[in-house]
Design an enzyme around this catalytic site. Structure first.
Site, short mmCIF file in Angstrom:
data_model
loop_
_atom_site.label_atom_id
_atom_site.label_comp_id
_atom_site.label_asym_id
_atom_site.label_seq_id
_atom_site.Cartn_x
_atom_site.Cartn_y
_atom_site.Cartn_z
N GLY B 137 0.83 -1.00 -0.49
CA GLY B 137 0.25 0.23 0.36
C GLY B 137 0.93 1.50 -0.05
O GLY B 137 0.63 1.76 1.06
N GLU B 253 13.26 -3.70 -4.23
CA GLU B 253 11.22 -3.79 -5.36
C GLU B 253 12.38 -3.81 -6.67
O GLU B 253 12.13 -4.33 -7.70
CB GLU B 253 10.95 -3.15 -5.21
CG GLU B 253 9.41 -3.55 -5.76
CD GLU B 253 8.22 -2.16 -6.04
OE1 GLU B 253 8.67 -0.97 -5.19
OE2 GLU B 253 7.29 -2.30 -6.33
#
Lengths: 356, 403
Positions: B137, B253
């Protein structure tokens, strides 16, 4: 940067230290001003030989240190950064031809001298301005070779030529039947057309059918090392310049349009380094050399081309002056891009190796 | 001396290799050979077969799905050389790691670095066993590239936080069990007002809506939080430390998004094979279009130097420890090359390469079109290429901020 062992780190640091202190670009300016056709400092080359750099890939039994190709590449990269003129690449690659294809007698006769710097050797392969090892007309008969080689690197200082003839590689000493005609290229280094007219020659009998390609792959990879050093130097110099040059009351480095161009070049440079180190590691492992050499030289061509153009542009008008070093890199870059395989030629080779 | 140490290490390696082989022989179900796992799939989870479950549980119990994570939290506790041996041995027999997803790639490493002892004990073991799916999120409608502008508010209510706001691009939100979130705990400071909060997706007030993309159905979702009560112990690190933790997670990431291996898998067959099939070959086996052949070789050379760069980054990060800012370079290069390859594939196939659905197209062709379209997201998500350029210029090259 590849992961180095202690020996390699020491060698790299030594080369970096020597190049920056003893052989900065001002040394090249002195050589240029001297106007000698061989276009390098004999003192500098002796110093390199004393430090063992001329024998890095030569076996210990023949007077070298046998440190391997990654080690040789590290030294050459550092010398490329400061445009140090020398026949080190030519000599190393020519020595590798003897190591790969020479008889015990030939090795014993030449390798110790090439390792010590007492003699210099170079390759004489191409017969036209464009690299094309498939179009060799030079012939050999009865222990003599005849033919004309175009744009031979470091020809003026060479005591020994490794000459490609139709049926293989030959060792030809500078002397009887050998004549040179200088070709002054934009880099102002040593290049010459070399004619062999029934010059006494000894064949390199070993090394297999693809000896020429094996030797050329070594030339491609080591040339790519010099190009990597040059690209790194142009990038670093340009970055420094952008950080100090003020226009519109701001240092240029604060402009986002310039930041992103430098970020692009930084990515290109990372790829170039990986490709070049991949080539050196392939030589040391003996696995996948042709493919790795093609990738290394093609990426060196692509990235140095881009960095040498952008570096000059980002310097603005000052980059156009002879007083600034950046132009030297541009001119040397194009000579090396055209040597041992232009970009389109390398793409064709890569496609062939990859089976399409 | 050095050789004695080396040979001791080598024999330990041999013993471990033997252990791995035995484990694989006993536990890897032959029917799964060459198939990949459900948890890490971009398209979403598929029904887990008995064999898949058995394999996941076996790897999870051993901790080998997260081989280098500490044993005390359910990881494998392996050294990096041992983890490489495990990879090699799995690859040899067509086995794969059945445990993946955002928990493994991003959240786990970050929590191991920043989480409290209790948080690690609670959250890491289920990740190691492949039991829990995590989603991210981060982005909001008005906080994309300017991520720190995020407005989802977590209000301190003493016992708990009360969360209100909207997240977007929550990949896999519709299948996730939990969400690691960047939320605002202070409106007075853009960066120091951000905190890192863990939210159960089944908490009342959490609503997920999948987004239809230019490529059709997608794993991307919008996630709405309306008066969601989140226990205080779900805060990672200090309040206001979320930006630091969140950025660290992004480095993981980026490394994963650009990872040569996964990109290569997404890219499928080599572009030269596509050209051979759709354009044909001449008598010498060359692609029957010299210009295209040249362009493909150009691409493949650059692709290979990218793969070498990805490998070099892994080796360097192993030598230096942890992920680094080189992740920005890899993300930027890998995603651009991936798009270039997809564009070239479509061009080579002509109109046959632009089918949307239905008759006249193979499954592969249709998947290729969707992949080409979906791939446009790669230079936007995880920090757009422009953001990566800013990071490289400022943090790596030391070029200053605009005054």
């Amino acid at each position: 940067m590849a992961i180095l062992n202690e020996e390699q780190e020491m060698l790299r640091d030594m080369a970096r230290d020597w190049a920056s202190k003893e052989s900065p670009v001002t040394e090249w300016r002195k050589v240029r001003a001297g106007g000698q056709p061989e276009a390098f400092s004999r003192d500098a080359y002796s110093a390199m030989a004393d430090m063992g750099w001329t024998g890095v890939i030569i076996p210990e039994e023949h007077g070298g240190s046998d440190f391997g190709w990654l080690s040789a590449g590290l030294v050459i990269e550092e010398l490329g950064k400061t445009l140090t003129a020398s026949p080190l690449i030519a000599n190393t690659v020519a020595a590798s031809a003897i190591i790969l294809g020479g008889s015990e007698e030939q090795k014993a006769a030449w390798l110790p001298k090439l390792a010590s710097g007492e003699a210099i050797a170079t390759l004489a392969i191409d017969e036209s301005a464009r690299h094309n090892p498939a179009a060799i007309e030079t012939s050999a008969a009865g222990g003599k070779v005849s033919g004309t080689k175009a744009f031979v690197h470091e020809a003026h200082s060479a005591d020994l030529f490794v000459v490609a003839a139709k049926d293989g590689l030959y060792l030809v000493e500078n002397g009887q039947g050998v004549s040179l005609s200088s070709r002054k290229l934009v880099d102002l280094r040593s290049h010459a057309e070399v004619s062999f007219d029934d010059a006494p020659a000894q064949k390199l009998e070993g090394g297999g059918d693809d000896l020429l390609e094996q030797v050329l792959d070594r030339a491609r990879i080591l040339t790519a090392c010099e190009m990597l050093g040059m690209a790194q130097a142009v990038f670093d110099t340009t970055l420094d310049y952008l950080k100090q040059r003020v226009q519109f009351n701001q240092v240029l480095a604060t402009f986002q349009s310039l930041q992103h161009r430098m970020a692009d070049l930084f990515g290109d440079l990372a790829q170039m380094r990986s490709a070049v180190e991949g080539g050196l590691q392939a030589l040391d492992s003996g696995f996948g050399v042709a493919r790795a050499a093609t990738i290394a030289k093609a990426e060196a061509n692509r990235v140095l081309h881009a960095i040498s153009r952008e570096g000059l542009q980002l310097h603005g008008g000052i980059g156009m002056t002879d007083e600034y070093d950046i132009g030297f890199y541009l001119k040397r870059a194009r000579v090396l891009e055209a040597s041992w395989g232009s970009t389109p030629w390398l793409r064709g080779r890569f496609a062939g190796i990859s089976g399409y | 001396m050095a050789t004695q140490v080396d040979s001791a290490a080598a024999s330990e390696g041999d013993a471990f290799r033997e252990e791995v082989r035995q484990f694989l022989a006993e536990n890897f179900p032959a029917e799964l050979k060459g198939k990949n796992n459900a948890l890490a799939s971009v398209e979403g989870p598929t029904e887990e077969s008995d064999a898949q479950r058995q394999w996941r549980e076996a790897m999870g119990a051993r901790g080998w799905g997260t081989p280098t994570w500490p044993k005390e939290y359910g990881g494998g506790g392996l050294t990096k050389p041992q983890a490489r041996i495990l990879d090699q041995e799995m690859a040899k027999i067509g086995a794969f790691n059945p445990i993946g997803g955002m928990g493994v790639m991003m959240f786990g490493p970050t929590l191991l670095e920043y989480g409290s002892e209790e948080q690690k004990k609670e959250h890491i073991p289920p990740i190691c066993r492949g039991e829990i799916r995590w989603c991210q999120g981060y982005s909001e409608p008005n906080a994309g590239s300017d991520l720190a502008n995020l407005q989802t508010m977590a209000e301190d209510k003493g016992e708990h936080y009360l969360v209100n706001g909207q997240k977007t691009w929550t990949s896999g939100g519709q299948w996730a069990d939990k969400c690691f979130c960047l939320v605002r705990t202070d409106r007075s400071d853009k960066h120091k007002g951000i905190s890192f909060l863990l939210i159960d997706m089944d908490t009342p007030g959490v609503e997920v809506r999948p987004i239809t993309m230019i490529s059709g159905a997608s794993p991307f979702c919008e996630t709405f939080f309306t008066d969601v009560k989140v226990p205080k112990e779900n805060l990672v690190g200090e309040e206001g430390n979320g930006w630091t933790i969140g950025k660290r997670l992004l480095q993981h990431e980026r490394t994963n998004l650009s990872g040569g291996g996964s990109m290569a898998r997404l890219m499928g067959a080599s572009i030269a094979d596509v050209a051979k099939h759709y354009v044909g070959t001449d008598a010498d086996g060359r692609i029957d279009d010299p210009v295209l052949r040249d362009r493909i070789a150009d691409f493949e050379i650059r692709w290979n130097s990218f793969l070498l760069t990805a490998r070099r980054a892994v080796e360097e990060s192993k030598a230096q420890g942890g992920v680094s800012e080189i992740s920005s370079v890899l993300k930027k290069l890998g995603t651009k090359l991936g798009q270039e390859r997809a564009e070239m594939a479509i061009e080579i196939m002509g109109l046959q390469g632009l089918g949307w659905e239905g008759e006249g197209f193979t499954d592969k062709e249709l998947a290729g079109v969707r992949g080409w379209l979906f791939g446009k997201a790669t230079t936007i998500y995880g920090g757009s290429t422009e953001i990566q350029n800013n990071i490289i210029a400022k943090r790596v090259l030391g070029m200053l901020d605009h005054q």
